[in-house]
Design a protein around this motif. Structure first.
Motif, PDB file in Angstrom:
ATOM      1  N   PHE A  16      68.686 -21.713 -44.611  1.00 44.55           N
ATOM      2  CA  PHE A  16      69.341 -21.834 -43.301  1.00 44.55           C
ATOM      3  C   PHE A  16      70.860 -21.786 -43.447  1.00 44.55           C
ATOM      4  CE2 PHE A  16      71.221 -24.494 -39.976  1.00 44.55           C
ATOM      5  CZ  PHE A  16      70.776 -23.824 -38.865  1.00 44.55           C
ATOM      6  N   THR A  17      71.369 -22.533 -44.448  1.00 45.20           N
ATOM      7  CA  THR A  17      72.813 -22.563 -44.669  1.00 45.20           C
ATOM      8  C   THR A  17      73.324 -21.190 -45.052  1.00 45.20           C
ATOM      9  OG1 THR A  17      72.622 -24.834 -45.433  1.00 45.20           O
ATOM     10  CG2 THR A  17      74.657 -23.687 -45.974  1.00 45.20           C
ATOM     11  N   SER A  18      72.582 -20.490 -45.886  1.00 44.97           N
ATOM     12  CA  SER A  18      72.976 -19.138 -46.300  1.00 44.97           C
ATOM     13  C   SER A  18      73.043 -18.210 -45.107  1.00 44.97           C
ATOM     14  CB  SER A  18      71.977 -18.604 -47.339  1.00 44.97           C
ATOM     15  OG  SER A  18      72.247 -17.268 -47.643  1.00 44.97           O
ATOM     16  N   SER A  19      72.038 -18.336 -44.208  1.00 42.09           N
ATOM     17  CA  SER A  19      72.004 -17.484 -43.022  1.00 42.09           C
ATOM     18  C   SER A  19      73.214 -17.729 -42.137  1.00 42.09           C
ATOM     19  CB  SER A  19      70.713 -17.741 -42.240  1.00 42.09           C
ATOM     20  OG  SER A  19      70.714 -17.044 -41.025  1.00 42.09           O
ATOM     21  N   VAL A  20      73.577 -19.000 -41.970  1.00 42.86           N
ATOM     22  CA  VAL A  20      74.718 -19.328 -41.127  1.00 42.86           C
ATOM     23  C   VAL A  20      76.007 -18.795 -41.736  1.00 42.86           C
ATOM     24  CG1 VAL A  20      76.117 -21.221 -40.242  1.00 42.86           C
ATOM     25  CG2 VAL A  20      73.623 -21.343 -40.085  1.00 42.86           C
ATOM     26  N   ILE A  21      76.155 -18.952 -43.039  1.00 42.68           N
ATOM     27  CA  ILE A  21      77.363 -18.481 -43.708  1.00 42.68           C
ATOM     28  C   ILE A  21      77.480 -16.966 -43.614  1.00 42.68           C
ATOM     29  CG2 ILE A  21      78.462 -18.250 -45.991  1.00 42.68           C
ATOM     30  CD1 ILE A  21      77.332 -21.040 -46.651  1.00 42.68           C
ATOM     31  N   ALA A  22      76.337 -16.266 -43.689  1.00 41.27           N
ATOM     32  CA  ALA A  22      76.347 -14.805 -43.701  1.00 41.27           C
ATOM     33  C   ALA A  22      76.627 -14.212 -42.329  1.00 41.27           C
ATOM     34  CB  ALA A  22      75.021 -14.277 -44.233  1.00 41.27           C
ATOM     35  N   GLN A  23      76.561 -15.031 -41.282  1.00 41.17           N
ATOM     36  CA  GLN A  23      76.736 -14.507 -39.929  1.00 41.17           C
ATOM     37  C   GLN A  23      78.210 -14.520 -39.555  1.00 41.17           C
ATOM     38  OE1 GLN A  23      75.365 -16.506 -36.060  1.00 41.17           O
ATOM     39  NE2 GLN A  23      73.692 -15.109 -36.560  1.00 41.17           N
ATOM     40  N   HIS A  24      78.724 -13.358 -39.143  1.00 44.52           N
ATOM     41  CA  HIS A  24      80.127 -13.230 -38.735  1.00 44.52           C
ATOM     42  C   HIS A  24      80.182 -12.991 -37.233  1.00 44.52           C
ATOM     43  CE1 HIS A  24      81.785 -12.895 -42.871  1.00 44.52           C
ATOM     44  NE2 HIS A  24      80.562 -12.444 -43.121  1.00 44.52           N
ATOM     45  N   VAL A  25      81.230 -13.496 -36.611  1.00 46.14           N
ATOM     46  CA  VAL A  25      81.395 -13.361 -35.162  1.00 46.14           C
ATOM     47  C   VAL A  25      82.763 -12.744 -34.867  1.00 46.14           C
ATOM     48  CG1 VAL A  25      81.477 -14.559 -32.949  1.00 46.14           C
ATOM     49  CG2 VAL A  25      79.923 -15.362 -34.748  1.00 46.14           C
ATOM     50  N   VAL A  26      82.776 -11.701 -34.059  1.00 43.88           N
ATOM     51  CA  VAL A  26      84.025 -11.104 -33.587  1.00 43.88           C
ATOM     52  C   VAL A  26      84.063 -11.292 -32.072  1.00 43.88           C
ATOM     53  CG1 VAL A  26      85.516  -9.073 -33.589  1.00 43.88           C
ATOM     54  CG2 VAL A  26      83.796  -9.346 -35.391  1.00 43.88           C
ATOM     55  N   LYS A  27      85.170 -11.859 -31.585  1.00 45.62           N
ATOM     56  CA  LYS A  27      85.283 -12.146 -30.152  1.00 45.62           C
ATOM     57  C   LYS A  27      86.318 -11.257 -29.489  1.00 45.62           C
ATOM     58  CE  LYS A  27      83.788 -16.971 -30.328  1.00 45.62           C
ATOM     59  NZ  LYS A  27      84.096 -18.371 -29.926  1.00 45.62           N
ATOM     60  N   SER A  28      86.162 -11.080 -28.202  1.00 48.33           N
ATOM     61  CA  SER A  28      87.129 -10.329 -27.399  1.00 48.33           C
ATOM     62  C   SER A  28      88.412 -11.126 -27.257  1.00 48.33           C
ATOM     63  CB  SER A  28      86.541 -10.029 -26.019  1.00 48.33           C
ATOM     64  OG  SER A  28      86.205 -11.249 -25.357  1.00 48.33           O
ATOM     65  N   PRO A  29      89.514 -10.501 -26.868  1.00 47.27           N
ATOM     66  CA  PRO A  29      90.767 -11.247 -26.679  1.00 47.27           C
ATOM     67  C   PRO A  29      90.646 -12.420 -25.715  1.00 47.27           C
ATOM     68  CG  PRO A  29      91.223  -8.902 -26.760  1.00 47.27           C
ATOM     69  CD  PRO A  29      89.715  -9.037 -26.756  1.00 47.27           C
TER      70      PRO A  29
END
Length: 645
Positions: A16-29
């Protein structure tokens, strides 16, 4: 037993921790729109899109299969670049807004294949959408070939769609398909298969919950094919599809092939309300900047008279075309289009006479060409005159010397990489001879008008001419036209060739005059070819003629007022200090519209709409308020013009 259970718990926590670390988020301005990117259990790249924490696209696939390596599984994560802002400002006269600004946040994710080769996936997130593309960063002199793109767009099961089927190659009249000329299927459940095996075209419109989604792509830079959505979408997951084998320039490439470094086109996903969709410029924001330099006097948008729309082949005669030049001059329109078979029915020498005469009237001439070589059996000509660079240079120099301002090129052969390159070749050679270009029987522009500003329009729609061929096509025009500002015409110029205000031979008209008058404002085209004839124009009031004489050639700003695809649409466009508000009712019953025009309360307005008699007009003053109420007739419409007080 306790020890085994403890180890199992530690293992689950680690995964679970690995999955969370591997997930990247890009947000709009503005932080409202976000895309999440991660690697699945099979080493496959996936993403999802969220708007204000509401899921818009569920877990969707990323990846490609190349002839020498599979980039869709067994990938490992290498790095993620910092998130950094992207800003751009550009001018475009064939857009819904003349001056455009693009602001997004960008992040690049580098992945490594099982054989150690690199793939970058580049994401850019703006306030109105998500865009991504693939990049092979390693240099190679060897031509690589992509056999499949795994990109998908995965919707919730309760989403619905407005989609145009893609026609099968080498079908239809004289084998002219595909030419993006099918009717939209409206509000269908996601997962509904296309009735045609070739799939669905872009832009593809979806509604999921309160969010609308419009999917499209940018035009390939000579090293990719045009794509579409595959016919099958099990569970609401739509996948990118490649062209059919016949969709090639003879002897040319079908699917993507190139040396590297190598970028794919952008995949563009506009997200938000219908207002966000209709006001967005993402389709050109992501397009490549101008590749040719042209004098501003050459890139001259405007309106054009056109005899063929109503009068067909027999109108291509010297005297008739001279009359249509006079008509354009009287209406203060910039162009007159001379259509098929002009090379024999009029001839080059007489065309020069017409060009010289048109110049004295301040009207430019546009000439029709058949692009086709062997890929279809169309009989119209000039044909096969543009197939090679040498042919194009010879022909373009000849008509440039005559004084011709542009060309209309018809009957292209699909979306294979070599056929997409044919468009670019024509545009480059036409630009070198100061010629505007309009393509018919063609693919979708995909922002190509930004890269080659001499591209003023493309058809890629079941346009007005079909409503002159058969009554069944005329009967569906009211609803069909209300879909186009949200789909085909959302980003790219569209040569629908609108507006008839009088009679269509052998056809019973279904749309009112108010409806028709609204179309040249609702529909965007760099050169708007107007279908009405001089004889038909004599039947309308002088105030309607004056309105059409003063219709702007391009727009500075757009505002969505209201509408729903298939039912109605109302859009406001500004040119200089003047606002135009155009609306149509695509339904078979009268519609009451309460329009919020409060942004125009300091303006003085006039409305032209339908009169009581069939195919008549009414003009009256109108005041803008937060609730400007109108009753719009079935298949009716209106145009409002607001000037500063």
């Amino acid at each position: 037993m306790k020890k085994t259970f403890s180890l199992l718990c530690i293992s689950i926590i680690a995964v679970f921790t690995s999955s969370v670390i591997a997930q990247h988020v890009v947000k709009s301005p503005d932080k409202n729109l976000s895309v999440k990117i991660w690697l699945g259990p099979a080493g496959n790249a996936v993403y999802s899109i969220h708007n204000k924490k509401v899921t818009v696209l569920e877990e969707s696939k990323l990846g490609l299969v190349r002839n020498d390596e599979n980039f869709s599984a067994n990938l490992s994560f290498v790095s993620a670049s910092p998130v950094y802002p992207v800003s751009e400002r550009y001018e475009l006269l064939t857009s819904k807004s003349r001056l455009n600004e693009y602001h997004a946040n960008k992040q690049v994710f580098r992945l490594r294949s099982q054989k150690g080769q690199l793939l970058d996936i580049i994401f850019q997130v703006s306030n109105d959408g998500v865009a991504f593309r693939y990049f092979f960063p390693e240099s190679s002199g060897e031509i690589k070939k992509i056999s499949e793109e795994l990109t998908s767009f995965n919707f919730k099961a309760d989403a619905t769609a407005w989609l145009q089927p893609m026609s099968d190659a080498k079908t239809g009249w004289e084998k002219v398909h595909p030419s993006y000329e099918e009717y939209y299927q409206q509000n269908i459940p996601v997962g509904t298969p296309s009735p045609i095996k070739a799939g669905w075209v872009y832009p593809a419109l979806f509604k999921t919950g309160k969010n609308w989604v419009l999917i499209t792509e940018t035009f390939p830079n000579g090293d990719y094919c045009g794509t579409r959505l595959k016919a099958e979408s099990p569970g609401g997951e739509y996948k990118v599809g490649f062209p059919q084998p016949e969709e090639v320039f003879p002897g040319g490439a079908l699917n993507p092939e190139s040396k590297s470094p190598w970028y794919s086109p952008w995949r563009i996903i506009t997200v938000g309300s219908l207002k966000a969709i209709t006001e967005s410029t993402l389709g050109t924001d992501l397009a490549a900047p101008a590749a040719v330099k042209l004098d501003a006097a050459v890139i001259k948008p405007g309106k054009s008279s056109w005899s063929w729309a109503i009068l067909k082949d027999n109108s291509i005669l010297y005297d008739v075309q001279k009359r249509f030049i006079d008509y354009a001059a009287d209406m203060r329109w910039e162009y007159c289009l001379i259509d098929v078979n002009w090379d024999t029915r009029i001839g080059y020498d007489k065309i020069k006479e017409l060009a010289d005469y048109a110049k004295t009237k301040n009207v430019g001439l546009i000439l029709w060409y058949n692009s086709a070589g062997s890929w279809n059996s169309t009989p119209y000509h000039p044909k096969s005159a543009l197939l090679t660079h040498e042919q194009r240079v010879r022909e373009f120099k000849r008509i440039q010397d005559i004084g011709i301002k542009g060309i209309k090129v018809d009957f292209f052969g699909g979306d294979g990489q070599s056929m997409m390159n044919y468009y670019i070749d024509i545009l480059k050679d036409a630009a070198a001879h100061n010629l505007l270009v309009n393509c018919h029987g063609s693919t979708l522009p995909r922002g190509l008008q930004r890269t080659y500003p001499n591209l003023v329009s493309m058809e890629a729609i079941k346009g007005f001419e079909f409503a002159t061929f058969e009554q069944a096509n005329q009967d569906v025009q009211p609803g069909h036209c209300t879909i186009l500002p949200f789909t085909r015409n959302a980003f790219d110029p569209m040569d629908y060739t609108p507006m008839v205000l009088h009679e269509i031979p052998n056809i019973k008209r279904k749309t009112s005059n108010g409806f028709e008058l609204a179309l040249p404002i609702l529909f965007l085209s760099g050169v708007q070819h107007l279908a009405e004839t001089p004889e038909g124009m004599k039947q309308v009031p002088e105030y309607v003629k004056d309105h059409l004489r003063n219709l702007p050639a391009y727009w500075d700003e757009v505002k969505f007022i209201e509408g729903f695809p298939g039912k109605s649409v109302v859009i406001a466009r500004r040119s200089g200090s003047k606002w135009y508000v155009a609306g149509i009712n695509g339904q078979a019953s009268e519609s009451r519209m309460d329009l919020d025009l409060s942004f125009l309360k300091k303006y003085r307005g006039t409305i032209i709409t339908d009169g009581d008699a069939p195919f008549s007009f009414e003009q009256r003053p109108i005041a803008a308020s937060r609730k400007t109420s109108l009753r719009v007739k079935p298949a009716g419409g209106f145009v409002m013009v607001f000037n500063e007080k």
